[in-house]
Design a protein around this motif. Sequence first.
Motif, short mmCIF file in Angstrom:
data_model
loop_
_atom_site.label_atom_id
_atom_site.label_comp_id
_atom_site.label_asym_id
_atom_site.label_seq_id
_atom_site.Cartn_x
_atom_site.Cartn_y
_atom_site.Cartn_z
N ASN A 140 0.83 -1.21 0.00
CA ASN A 140 0.00 0.00 0.00
C ASN A 140 0.86 1.26 0.00
O ASN A 140 0.53 2.26 -0.65
N SER A 141 1.97 1.22 0.72
CA SER A 141 2.88 2.37 0.79
C SER A 141 3.48 2.67 -0.58
O SER A 141 3.51 3.84 -1.02
N TYR A 142 3.93 1.62 -1.28
CA TYR A 142 4.50 1.82 -2.62
C TYR A 142 3.42 2.24 -3.62
O TYR A 142 3.68 3.06 -4.52
N ARG A 143 2.22 1.70 -3.47
CA ARG A 143 1.12 2.11 -4.35
C ARG A 143 0.88 3.61 -4.21
O ARG A 143 0.76 4.33 -5.21
N ASN A 144 0.83 4.08 -2.97
CA ASN A 144 0.59 5.51 -2.73
C ASN A 144 1.72 6.36 -3.31
O ASN A 144 1.47 7.41 -3.92
N ARG A 145 2.94 5.89 -3.12
CA ARG A 145 4.11 6.63 -3.61
C ARG A 145 4.09 6.74 -5.14
O ARG A 145 4.30 7.82 -5.70
N LEU A 146 3.86 5.62 -5.80
CA LEU A 146 3.85 5.61 -7.26
C LEU A 146 2.67 6.40 -7.81
O LEU A 146 2.81 7.14 -8.79
#
Length: 198
Positions: A140-146
């Motif tokens: 979820n963290s990487y999804r938000n970042r991307l």
Amino acid sequence: ACNMLTRYRGMFNNPNANMESDVQAMKKDEEYADQMQEQLSDFCVHLLQDSQTPTNASSLNCLIRVMDELESVTDSCFNLTMLSQRRFAQGWVFDEETDKDLKTYQQIVQDFLDYVRDRMDKTLTKAEMQMANEYEEQINSYRNRLSQAVQERLSGGKADVRVELLLLEKIRHLEHIGDYCANIAEAYHQAVKHTPML
């Protein structure tokens, strides 16, 4: 499912790969997964009808749920493959930072899927469920970042809208695979929590 995601990642990292061959192999695997899911689910439903105890019924329902989630993983892997085929056919390129972040994101999703696979024939403990939750949080963290980076590039007016939309689709399908893995982990955790598996 694990092999399909690994093959997709190989395609992502190698634009010179034989794309048509890989797409056909993925299509064959996805269709096989559909057939297996349908046949195994029908078999479990038949067993459910003959089940004499709540324990067996709970275990069978868990297995049906897991099979549905795994089939969904293969659908997302195939969709990712089709997106890669479109990307390379159009000659679209991601910038270096995006490419690096996306590879890391894909690796985390792969690790989560492998983690769940390695525990499918075992009981899922509270500690293992906590690790599954940590994988989901990383995803979820990487999804938000991307996704945030995509929005910033689009707002700046310097991005190719077609490339950014394709990237958002990739991000979404990878997130879905993470969600399916979390659902599988939860199914096994609940099965262990309330009743032994068959």
